[in-house]
Write an enzyme that holds these catalytic residues in place. Structure first.
Site, PDB file in Angstrom:
ATOM      1  N   ASN A 114       0.829  -1.198   0.000  1.00 56.69           N
ATOM      2  CA  ASN A 114       0.000   0.000   0.000  1.00 56.69           C
ATOM      3  C   ASN A 114       0.867   1.254   0.000  1.00 56.69           C
ATOM      4  O   ASN A 114       1.907   1.305   0.650  1.00 56.69           O
ATOM      5  CB  ASN A 114      -0.930   0.011   1.224  1.00 56.69           C
ATOM      6  CG  ASN A 114      -1.834  -1.224   1.255  1.00 56.69           C
ATOM      7  OD1 ASN A 114      -2.056  -1.850   0.207  1.00 56.69           O
ATOM      8  ND2 ASN A 114      -2.310  -1.587   2.422  1.00 56.69           N
ATOM      9  N   VAL A 115       0.402   2.243  -0.737  1.00 58.05           N
ATOM     10  CA  VAL A 115       1.146   3.519  -0.850  1.00 58.05           C
ATOM     11  C   VAL A 115       0.490   4.598   0.007  1.00 58.05           C
ATOM     12  O   VAL A 115       0.904   5.742   0.015  1.00 58.05           O
ATOM     13  CB  VAL A 115       1.192   3.986  -2.315  1.00 58.05           C
ATOM     14  CG1 VAL A 115       1.891   2.963  -3.195  1.00 58.05           C
ATOM     15  CG2 VAL A 115      -0.204   4.288  -2.864  1.00 58.05           C
ATOM     16  N   ASP A 116      -0.514   4.182   0.828  1.00 58.56           N
ATOM     17  CA  ASP A 116      -1.391   5.158   1.496  1.00 58.56           C
ATOM     18  C   ASP A 116      -0.843   5.715   2.799  1.00 58.56           C
ATOM     19  O   ASP A 116      -1.522   6.499   3.464  1.00 58.56           O
ATOM     20  CB  ASP A 116      -2.782   4.521   1.725  1.00 58.56           C
ATOM     21  CG  ASP A 116      -2.718   3.203   2.517  1.00 58.56           C
ATOM     22  OD1 ASP A 116      -3.556   2.327   2.259  1.00 58.56           O
ATOM     23  OD2 ASP A 116      -1.816   3.051   3.377  1.00 58.56           O
ATOM     24  N   HIS A 131       5.840  -0.731  -2.701  1.00 58.61           N
ATOM     25  CA  HIS A 131       5.346   0.040  -3.856  1.00 58.61           C
ATOM     26  C   HIS A 131       5.430   1.542  -3.601  1.00 58.61           C
ATOM     27  O   HIS A 131       4.827   2.336  -4.327  1.00 58.61           O
ATOM     28  CB  HIS A 131       3.900  -0.367  -4.189  1.00 58.61           C
ATOM     29  CG  HIS A 131       3.813  -1.768  -4.697  1.00 58.61           C
ATOM     30  ND1 HIS A 131       2.642  -2.488  -4.699  1.00 58.61           N
ATOM     31  CD2 HIS A 131       4.762  -2.609  -5.192  1.00 58.61           C
ATOM     32  CE1 HIS A 131       2.873  -3.700  -5.191  1.00 58.61           C
ATOM     33  NE2 HIS A 131       4.163  -3.802  -5.489  1.00 58.61           N
ATOM     34  N   CYS A 142      19.559   9.343  -7.992  1.00 55.50           N
ATOM     35  CA  CYS A 142      20.292   8.991  -6.759  1.00 55.50           C
ATOM     36  C   CYS A 142      19.421   8.288  -5.726  1.00 55.50           C
ATOM     37  O   CYS A 142      19.930   7.807  -4.714  1.00 55.50           O
ATOM     38  CB  CYS A 142      20.915  10.262  -6.142  1.00 55.50           C
ATOM     39  SG  CYS A 142      19.697  11.435  -5.496  1.00 55.50           S
ATOM     40  N   CYS A 163      21.453  15.910  -6.975  1.00 55.03           N
ATOM     41  CA  CYS A 163      22.253  15.366  -8.094  1.00 55.03           C
ATOM     42  C   CYS A 163      21.781  15.851  -9.459  1.00 55.03           C
ATOM     43  O   CYS A 163      22.366  15.517 -10.481  1.00 55.03           O
ATOM     44  CB  CYS A 163      22.215  13.829  -8.061  1.00 55.03           C
ATOM     45  SG  CYS A 163      20.667  13.157  -8.717  1.00 55.03           S
ATOM     46  N   GLY A 200      -5.058  -8.923   3.505  1.00 56.68           N
ATOM     47  CA  GLY A 200      -5.627  -7.913   2.604  1.00 56.68           C
ATOM     48  C   GLY A 200      -4.985  -7.837   1.248  1.00 56.68           C
ATOM     49  O   GLY A 200      -4.915  -6.762   0.649  1.00 56.68           O
ATOM     50  N   SER A 202      -4.560  -9.798  -2.747  1.00 58.64           N
ATOM     51  CA  SER A 202      -4.955 -10.862  -3.685  1.00 58.64           C
ATOM     52  C   SER A 202      -3.737 -11.688  -4.069  1.00 58.64           C
ATOM     53  O   SER A 202      -3.854 -12.708  -4.753  1.00 58.64           O
ATOM     54  CB  SER A 202      -5.588 -10.235  -4.938  1.00 58.64           C
ATOM     55  OG  SER A 202      -4.648  -9.318  -5.535  1.00 58.64           O
ATOM     56  N   ALA A 244      -9.875  -7.495   8.031  1.00 58.82           N
ATOM     57  CA  ALA A 244      -8.661  -7.360   8.847  1.00 58.82           C
ATOM     58  C   ALA A 244      -8.908  -6.521  10.094  1.00 58.82           C
ATOM     59  O   ALA A 244      -8.335  -6.793  11.159  1.00 58.82           O
ATOM     60  CB  ALA A 244      -7.553  -6.731   7.996  1.00 58.82           C
TER      61      ALA A 244
HETATM   62  N1  APR Z   1      -9.801  -7.032   5.176  1.00 57.98           N
HETATM   63  C1  APR Z   1      -8.884  -7.862   4.599  1.00 57.98           C
HETATM   64  N2  APR Z   1      -8.834  -8.115   3.275  1.00 57.98           N
HETATM   65  C2  APR Z   1      -9.753  -7.512   2.502  1.00 57.98           C
HETATM   66  C3  APR Z   1     -10.742  -6.628   3.020  1.00 57.98           C
HETATM   67  C4  APR Z   1     -10.735  -6.402   4.412  1.00 57.98           C
HETATM   68  N3  APR Z   1     -11.626  -5.588   4.995  1.00 57.98           N
HETATM   69  N4  APR Z   1     -11.502  -6.188   1.976  1.00 57.98           N
HETATM   70  C5  APR Z   1     -11.012  -6.766   0.863  1.00 57.98           C
HETATM   71  N5  APR Z   1      -9.971  -7.567   1.174  1.00 57.98           N
HETATM   72  C6  APR Z   1      -9.131  -8.381   0.275  1.00 57.98           C
HETATM   73  C7  APR Z   1      -9.768  -8.760  -1.034  1.00 57.98           C
HETATM   74  O1  APR Z   1     -10.493  -9.981  -0.888  1.00 57.98           O
HETATM   75  C8  APR Z   1      -8.524  -8.962  -1.921  1.00 57.98           C
HETATM   76  O2  APR Z   1      -8.049 -10.308  -1.820  1.00 57.98           O
HETATM   77  O3  APR Z   1      -8.014  -7.586  -0.063  1.00 57.98           O
HETATM   78  C9  APR Z   1      -7.492  -8.035  -1.313  1.00 57.98           C
HETATM   79  C10 APR Z   1      -7.208  -6.805  -2.150  1.00 57.98           C
HETATM   80  O4  APR Z   1      -6.575  -7.243  -3.328  1.00 57.98           O
HETATM   81  P1  APR Z   1      -6.093  -6.132  -4.376  1.00 57.98           P
HETATM   82  O5  APR Z   1      -7.143  -5.118  -4.557  1.00 57.98           O
HETATM   83  O6  APR Z   1      -5.566  -6.882  -5.570  1.00 57.98           O
HETATM   84  O7  APR Z   1      -4.897  -5.394  -3.640  1.00 57.98           O
HETATM   85  P2  APR Z   1      -3.391  -5.822  -3.566  1.00 57.98           P
HETATM   86  O8  APR Z   1      -3.250  -7.293  -3.401  1.00 57.98           O
HETATM   87  O9  APR Z   1      -2.757  -4.945  -2.551  1.00 57.98           O
HETATM   88  O10 APR Z   1      -2.830  -5.395  -5.020  1.00 57.98           O
HETATM   89  C11 APR Z   1      -1.427  -5.491  -5.223  1.00 57.98           C
HETATM   90  O11 APR Z   1      -1.664  -4.341  -7.318  1.00 57.98           O
HETATM   91  O12 APR Z   1      -2.582  -2.636  -8.578  1.00 57.98           O
HETATM   92  C12 APR Z   1      -1.470  -3.040  -7.875  1.00 57.98           C
HETATM   93  O13 APR Z   1       0.079  -1.571  -6.937  1.00 57.98           O
HETATM   94  C13 APR Z   1      -1.208  -2.090  -6.745  1.00 57.98           C
HETATM   95  O14 APR Z   1      -0.206  -2.590  -4.593  1.00 57.98           O
HETATM   96  C14 APR Z   1      -1.238  -2.986  -5.503  1.00 57.98           C
HETATM   97  C15 APR Z   1      -0.979  -4.363  -6.081  1.00 57.98           C
END
Ligand code: APR
Length: 261
Positions: A114-116, A131, A142, A163, A200, A202, A244
Site C-alpha cells: 500500500n502507498v497510502d 510500492h 540517486c 544530483c 488484505g 490478492s 482485517a
Molecule cells: N480485510 C482484509 N482483506 C480484505 C478486506 C478487508 N476488509 N476487503 C477486501 N480484502 C481483500 C480482497 O479480498 C482482496 O483479496 O483484499 C485483497 C485486495 O486485493 P487487491 O485489490 O488486488 O490489492 P493488492 O493485493 O494490494 O494489489 C497489489 O496491485 O494494482 C497493484 O500496486 C497495486 O499494490 C497494488 C498491487
C-alpha cells in the site's frame, strides 16, 4: 462474535505466531478498505470497475516526465477517485493491530504494497513500503526520497537538488523496477521469515506475491487474513476469513491472553 471454527483458526494462528522464530507480514489494499480506500481487485475494486491499468506507466513517465507530472497533479477517472480517498483516510484497527504485534515483540517486519502511508501513520516502525508512499517523492538517479511538500512544483518535472536527476512520486508505477533499497530489505525479510501473516492482498502482483511463496517453500507458516479466498489460499496453513479490522484485533487479544497465562 466469531463461530467455533473461526475461534479454532484464531487459536491456531496465535499458537503458530508464538512458536515462530521470525514473524513478518505482507499487507495489501484490503487492509485499508476499512479506512475508506477501495481495493483494486475483488468486490468494489477499482480495477474490477475500470479494468486493469496499462502496464507501461513508467515508460510513459520517462517518455514525457512533465506530462506525467501534470497528469498526476490533475488526476482523472479511477486515479482521481483513489487520490481523493487517500487524502481523507486514517489508520483502522487492522493497522493498529500490527503496531500492537510489533510492540509485543511478535512482529519483526511488515512489508506493505500500500502507498497510502497508513501503516506509517499508525506507528509501524519496521516497515518496508515495496510500492512506495504517495506522500514522498524520489529522485530516479540517486534514489533520495523527500516529503512531497519539500519540493517545488513550479518547474515540472522537479529536479533533484542533490544530483540534478528527475524527481518522481515515490509510488512505484507499473513497469517501474522496485527501488533497490526497499527490494533488498524485502528479500532479506522473505529469506529470514518462518511465519508470514498475509493480510488484505490478492497476492497477484510480483515481486510482493513471491515472498509468501518463498516462506512456504521453506516449510514456513502462512496465515491469511481475508474475507475472501485469494490465489494464496491453497498454500495457507491457516485462513482467517473476515475483515482485517476485526480479525487482527481478535488475534492480538488471543496473543495477549496467552501471554498473561
Ligand atoms: N480485510 C482484509 N482483506 C480484505 C478486506 C478487508 N476488509 N476487503 C477486501 N480484502 C481483500 C480482497 O479480498 C482482496 O483479496 O483484499 C485483497 C485486495 O486485493 P487487491 O485489490 O488486488 O490489492 P493488492 O493485493 O494490494 O494489489 C497489489 O496491485 O494494482 C497493484 O500496486 C497495486 O499494490 C497494488 C498491487
Amino acid at each position: 462474535m466469531v463461530d467455533s471454527a473461526a475461534e479454532d483458526a484464531l487459536a491456531q494462528a496465535a499458537d503458530a505466531i508464538l512458536a515462530a522464530r521470525h514473524v513478518a507480514a505482507l499487507t495489501g489494499a484490503g487492509l485499508s478498505v476499512e479506512s475508506g480506500i477501495p481495493p483494486f481487485r475483488g468486490p468494489g475494486g477499482l480495477w474490477t470497475k475500470h479494468g486493469e491499468p496499462p502496464l507501461n506507466g513508467f515508460e510513459e513517465f520517462l517518455r514525457d516526465p512533465k506530462a506525467a507530472w501534470q497528469a498526476r497533479l490533475n488526476p482523472v477517472g479511477p486515479m482521481r477517485e483513489l487520490w481523493k480517498t487517500l487524502s481523507k483516510a486514517a489508520p483502522n484497527p487492522g493497522h493498529r493491530a500490527f503496531v500492537d504485534l510489533e510492540e509485543m515483540g511478535l512482529l519483526r517486519h511488515l512489508i506493505t504494497q500500500n502507498v497510502d502511508d497508513l501503516h506509517r501513520a499508525a506507528g509501524s516502525a519496521q516497515l518496508a513500503e515495496i510500492h512506495g508512499n504517495y506522500t514522498l517523492v524520489r529522485c530516479l538517479s540517486c534514489g533520495v526520497r523527500r516529503h512531497r511538500d519539500e519540493i517545488s512544483l513550479d518547474e515540472l518535472p522537479p529536479i533533484c537538488d542533490a544530483c540534478g536527476g528527475i524527481v518522481k512520486s515515490d509510488t512505484v508505477s507499473f513497469g517501474e523496477p522496485i527501488p533497490a533499497d526497499v527490494l533488498e530489505t524485502c528479500q532479506q525479510i522473505g529469506s529470514e521469515c518462518d511465519c508470514m501473516i498475509v493480510a488484505g492482498t490478492s497476492a497477484t502482483v510480483y515481486p510482493a506475491a513471491y515472498f509468501p511463496l518463498e516462506v512456504r517453500e521453506r516449510g514456513g507458516t502462512l496465515i491469511e487474513v481475508n474475507p475472501h479466498e485469494s490465489e494464496l489460499t491453497p498454500l495457507c496453513t491457516i485462513s482467517l476469513r473476515g475483515p482485517a479490522g476485526e480479525i487482527l484485533p481478535d488475534l492480538v487479544r488471543q496473543l495477549r491472553a496467552r501471554r498473561s497465562n
